[in-house]
Write a protein that holds these residues in place. Structure first.
Motif, PDB file in Angstrom:
ATOM      1  N   ASP A  60     -18.624  -3.583 -31.388  1.00 36.51           N
ATOM      2  CA  ASP A  60     -18.293  -4.463 -32.504  1.00 36.51           C
ATOM      3  C   ASP A  60     -16.816  -4.369 -32.857  1.00 36.51           C
ATOM      4  OD1 ASP A  60     -19.159  -1.841 -33.152  1.00 36.51           O
ATOM      5  OD2 ASP A  60     -19.440  -2.364 -35.244  1.00 36.51           O
ATOM      6  N   ARG A 107     -17.015   1.222 -39.297  1.00 32.24           N
ATOM      7  CA  ARG A 107     -18.422   1.178 -38.913  1.00 32.24           C
ATOM      8  C   ARG A 107     -19.050   2.523 -39.234  1.00 32.24           C
ATOM      9  NH1 ARG A 107     -21.684   1.972 -35.410  1.00 32.24           N
ATOM     10  NH2 ARG A 107     -21.988  -0.217 -34.928  1.00 32.24           N
ATOM     11  N   SER A 108     -20.267   2.502 -39.764  1.00 29.23           N
ATOM     12  CA  SER A 108     -21.039   3.693 -40.086  1.00 29.23           C
ATOM     13  C   SER A 108     -20.269   4.627 -41.023  1.00 29.23           C
ATOM     14  CB  SER A 108     -21.466   4.391 -38.788  1.00 29.23           C
ATOM     15  OG  SER A 108     -22.467   5.342 -39.029  1.00 29.23           O
ATOM     16  N   SER A 113     -22.513  -1.751 -40.105  1.00 34.42           N
ATOM     17  CA  SER A 113     -23.578  -0.741 -39.968  1.00 34.42           C
ATOM     18  C   SER A 113     -23.450   0.341 -41.038  1.00 34.42           C
ATOM     19  CB  SER A 113     -23.552  -0.105 -38.565  1.00 34.42           C
ATOM     20  OG  SER A 113     -23.823  -1.059 -37.577  1.00 34.42           O
ATOM     21  N   GLN A 162     -25.041  -5.853 -40.955  1.00 32.57           N
ATOM     22  CA  GLN A 162     -26.077  -4.847 -40.702  1.00 32.57           C
ATOM     23  C   GLN A 162     -27.086  -5.329 -39.676  1.00 32.57           C
ATOM     24  OE1 GLN A 162     -25.403  -2.194 -42.443  1.00 32.57           O
ATOM     25  NE2 GLN A 162     -27.137  -0.824 -42.164  1.00 32.57           N
ATOM     26  N   GLY A 163     -27.446  -4.452 -38.756  1.00 33.28           N
ATOM     27  CA  GLY A 163     -28.483  -4.775 -37.794  1.00 33.28           C
ATOM     28  C   GLY A 163     -29.850  -4.845 -38.453  1.00 33.28           C
ATOM     29  N   ASP A 189     -31.700  -1.476 -38.052  1.00 32.04           N
ATOM     30  CA  ASP A 189     -30.871  -0.279 -38.196  1.00 32.04           C
ATOM     31  C   ASP A 189     -31.656   0.830 -38.901  1.00 32.04           C
ATOM     32  OD1 ASP A 189     -28.936   1.671 -38.788  1.00 32.04           O
ATOM     33  OD2 ASP A 189     -27.374   0.169 -39.103  1.00 32.04           O
ATOM     34  N   LYS A 232     -32.198  -0.880 -43.151  1.00 33.31           N
ATOM     35  CA  LYS A 232     -32.424  -2.272 -42.796  1.00 33.31           C
ATOM     36  C   LYS A 232     -31.921  -3.161 -43.938  1.00 33.31           C
ATOM     37  CE  LYS A 232     -36.386  -1.440 -39.764  1.00 33.31           C
ATOM     38  NZ  LYS A 232     -36.228   0.013 -39.726  1.00 33.31           N
ATOM     39  N   ASP A 262     -29.658  -2.706 -33.692  1.00 35.97           N
ATOM     40  CA  ASP A 262     -29.825  -1.330 -34.176  1.00 35.97           C
ATOM     41  C   ASP A 262     -28.507  -0.878 -34.813  1.00 35.97           C
ATOM     42  OD1 ASP A 262     -28.109  -0.740 -32.061  1.00 35.97           O
ATOM     43  OD2 ASP A 262     -29.607   0.322 -30.863  1.00 35.97           O
ATOM     44  N   HIS A 263     -28.285   0.422 -34.940  1.00 30.39           N
ATOM     45  CA  HIS A 263     -27.098   0.919 -35.639  1.00 30.39           C
ATOM     46  C   HIS A 263     -25.804   0.589 -34.884  1.00 30.39           C
ATOM     47  CE1 HIS A 263     -25.275   3.191 -38.821  1.00 30.39           C
ATOM     48  NE2 HIS A 263     -24.713   4.068 -37.995  1.00 30.39           N
ATOM     49  N   SER A 264     -25.907   0.381 -33.570  1.00 32.26           N
ATOM     50  CA  SER A 264     -24.728   0.000 -32.790  1.00 32.26           C
ATOM     51  C   SER A 264     -24.747  -1.496 -32.445  1.00 32.26           C
ATOM     52  CB  SER A 264     -24.636   0.837 -31.513  1.00 32.26           C
ATOM     53  OG  SER A 264     -25.754   0.597 -30.689  1.00 32.26           O
ATOM     54  N   PHE A 265     -25.639  -2.238 -33.102  1.00 28.65           N
ATOM     55  CA  PHE A 265     -25.821  -3.676 -32.897  1.00 28.65           C
ATOM     56  C   PHE A 265     -26.364  -4.013 -31.515  1.00 28.65           C
ATOM     57  CE2 PHE A 265     -22.419  -3.721 -36.234  1.00 28.65           C
ATOM     58  CZ  PHE A 265     -23.211  -4.242 -37.250  1.00 28.65           C
TER      59      PHE A 265
END
Length: 201
Positions: A27, A86-87, A109, A137-138, A141, A145, A168-171
């Motif tokens: 991303d 991210r994160s 994320s 957000q995925g 995730d 979510k 998911d968390h990494s898309f």
């Protein structure tokens, strides 16, 4: 720090990485490639612990110190700076936004809670950013979510949330998903470009 300059920049978007990876995340690379065409210079910021070759991220306060340390270089062009990440990097951006004078926050994320522990919410960090915020957000995730995210109250900064279906968390999206990986990434860059276009220069 890796710069991806726009020819006629109106904003600088600084994006930090997460605790489990670096600026090579799909991303982050996609945003760096797409946003300069929209008048946004992108700076991918590698945290000092990664530069030093360490494998484990330090405590949140130490991450914040590292982010504050690079901010003068980000602000040097004299343009409004959007703090992004991210994160874990998204948490850093939210926690430091008002203190650094960020124009806005991009949270990719956002880890709303540790997987399987929704009671350990980090919503206060997101809601306390104090500036316009976009969350991408995925849909799957495990760190939160889209449906789990709180509504912003009158006392909090309103934020916009864009869901990337099946991500998911990494898309990453599974092969059985209704959208492919390229489409998922395009939805991320399209959302960020649209939102950045609405920010005042």
């Amino acid at each position: 720090m890796t710069w991806h300059p726009a020819k006629r920049a109106r904003l600088v978007l600084a994006v930090g990485h997460g605790a489990g990876g670096g600026i090579e995340a799909r991303d982050l690379r996609a945003i760096a490639a797409a946003l300069p065409a929209h008048g946004v210079t992108v700076a991918l910021v590698e945290q000092p612990w990664r530069v030093a070759g360490k494998k484990v991220a330090p405590a949140p306060k130490t991450l914040d110190v590292g982010w504050r340390g690079v901010w003068p270089a980000l602000a040097e062009p004299g343009l409004p700076v959007v703090a992004g990440g991210r994160s874990a990097g998204a948490r850093v951006a939210c926690r430091t936004a008002t203190g650094l004078g960020a124009a806005a926050v991009l949270a990719l994320s956002f880890p709303l809670h540790p997987p399987g522990k929704p009671e350990k919410s980090r919503a206060d960090e997101l809601l306390g950013a104090g500036v316009p915020t976009l969350v991408v957000q995925g849909g799957n995730d495990p760190f939160g979510k889209p449906a789990e995210f709180p509504e912003a109250t009158a006392h909090d900064t309103a934020y916009e949330l864009v869901e990337i279906p099946f991500g998911d968390h990494s898309f990453a999206v599974p092969k059985r998903a209704d959208i492919g990986q390229d489409e998922a990434v395009k939805r991320i860059t399209d959302a960020v470009a649209r939102w950045a276009g609405m920010l005042s220069p």
